[in-house]
Write an enzyme that holds these catalytic residues in place. Sequence first.
Site, mmCIF file in Angstrom:
data_model
loop_
_atom_site.group_PDB
_atom_site.id
_atom_site.type_symbol
_atom_site.label_atom_id
_atom_site.label_comp_id
_atom_site.label_asym_id
_atom_site.label_seq_id
_atom_site.Cartn_x
_atom_site.Cartn_y
_atom_site.Cartn_z
ATOM 1 N N GLU A 196 -5.683 -10.830 -1.060
ATOM 2 C CA GLU A 196 -6.436 -10.700 0.202
ATOM 3 C C GLU A 196 -7.934 -10.628 -0.080
ATOM 4 O OE1 GLU A 196 -5.022 -7.393 2.557
ATOM 5 O OE2 GLU A 196 -2.928 -7.798 2.059
ATOM 6 N N GLU A 244 0.797 -1.239 0.000
ATOM 7 C CA GLU A 244 0.000 0.000 0.000
ATOM 8 C C GLU A 244 0.830 1.289 0.000
ATOM 9 O OE1 GLU A 244 -2.718 -0.214 3.271
ATOM 10 O OE2 GLU A 244 -3.684 -2.025 2.534
HETATM 11 C C1 XIL Z 1 -5.475 -6.590 8.750
HETATM 12 C C2 XIL Z 1 -5.671 -7.811 9.642
HETATM 13 O O1 XIL Z 1 -6.575 -8.674 9.010
HETATM 14 C C3 XIL Z 1 -6.184 -7.380 10.987
HETATM 15 O O2 XIL Z 1 -6.222 -8.479 11.878
HETATM 16 C C4 XIL Z 1 -5.297 -6.289 11.580
HETATM 17 O O3 XIL Z 1 -5.856 -5.820 12.793
HETATM 18 C C5 XIL Z 1 -5.153 -5.141 10.599
HETATM 19 O O4 XIL Z 1 -4.662 -5.626 9.365
HETATM 20 N N1 XIL Z 1 -4.704 -4.831 4.028
HETATM 21 C C6 XIL Z 1 -3.610 -5.551 4.410
HETATM 22 C C7 XIL Z 1 -3.680 -6.460 5.581
HETATM 23 O O5 XIL Z 1 -2.592 -5.529 3.697
HETATM 24 O O6 XIL Z 1 -2.464 -6.581 6.251
HETATM 25 C C8 XIL Z 1 -4.757 -6.021 6.547
HETATM 26 O O7 XIL Z 1 -4.869 -7.006 7.553
HETATM 27 C C9 XIL Z 1 -6.057 -5.811 5.824
HETATM 28 C C10 XIL Z 1 -5.927 -4.726 4.776
#
Ligand code: XIL
Length: 400
Positions: free
Chosen positions: A294, A169
């Site tokens: 994701e 990101e």
């Molecule tokens: C999220 C996790 O799922 C949560 O448990 C944590 O509290 C915050 O991060 N984009 C990403 C991930 O790249 O690392 C994030 O994961 C969700 C959004």
Amino acid sequence: MTIAKTIARLLSRGMGILLLVTALQACAVKSTYIPRDESETGLRDAAEALGLHIGVAVDAQELENNPKYAQVIQREFSSVVPENALKLDALQPRPGEYSFTQADAILAFARDRGLPMHGHTLVWHRQIPAWIRNEKRSADEAEALLKTHIETVLTRYGTEIASWDVLNEAVGPAGGLHASFWLASIGTSYIPKVFTWARKAAPEAELYYNENDIGISPSGGGSRFTNPLINYKRLMRKSQTTYRMLEKLLARGVPVDGVGLQMHIRPRYRPTRNELQQTLRRFALLGLKIRISELDVALEAPVTEEKLIAQGEIYSDVLAACLAEPQCTGVTIWGLSDAHSWIPQVFKNLDQATLFDENLKKKPAYYSLLNTLKTWCEKEGADSPRCVKSGTVVQRGESR
Ligand code: XIL
């Protein structure tokens, strides 16, 4: 000639039965797949037959304490990624003091079951511990800190964990770079530097750039751009900035091997299969491997049966876009079940974003994905690349 007249003529020529059978087959392919037997092929086997990994984000404590959680992961998925255990705040909670316990536990689970593990994430603007964030540091100090972190983590895991999100990101929602501690202290050069350090520390590992909201791009369709609540220009700007950034990095010889598209999909807007497929092709033409990194599809309360079915269709569209793109290596679901998903913790009024319900029961989205995998060659033709491949033996974890 009207359609009705054509059908009447065909029927009168004795083609009625053929038409009926074809129509029934088309319906069968479209409808949600209902399994006859729980022991039927799981997602993992169905995906493997097409040379695709299907992964899941996992939590070390759940793996340790919840046998059913571990069992479902083992049955259904062919790769894992730690949801939080490899982030900076988890790995280095205090200056120079590393905590590898959780990441080690996930790696041991994966290794014991022959599951490849993906590393997420070496560099991000979030989940940076307070001891780093709250201290004013010179560019050199911040750089040394980040370099040492990357080297330490990759020296430990760089061979066993074969692919990594090096940077997560870095592009902001409006299309510029995302504000971050690293950008503020090191400047824009932190972006190429982290990849170069990573390649040096783990020469064999695949290095990914991971980003959210880049599922549509200027070349990616446009026919559905009709929802007045969506700022399409903004979404396209972000996708475009990411593309240009990767293009520049590659032109300068920066070692980036792949791009991950997060795909946290909200109910209001989702890219169509076509939009997404074109976007994937565009990134693929840069020579990059692609991961859907994701995937989850959040639903607005109240959740109804219709919303659950529509959710399954969205999941399948994303999977189909990956299947159609030869450079797409797989799809990772962000959380095993609705009891484990990050969505309700972060977004008010959104929930039930995964493939399994709170009791680990398969949801319509699960069956929709399984159906898409199982009917892929039937629909796309046995000579489509993944289907030709599936005629050969594809070893678990074999990269394509
Ligand atoms: C999220 C996790 O799922 C949560 O448990 C944590 O509290 C915050 O991060 N984009 C990403 C991930 O790249 O690392 C994030 O994961 C969700 C959004």
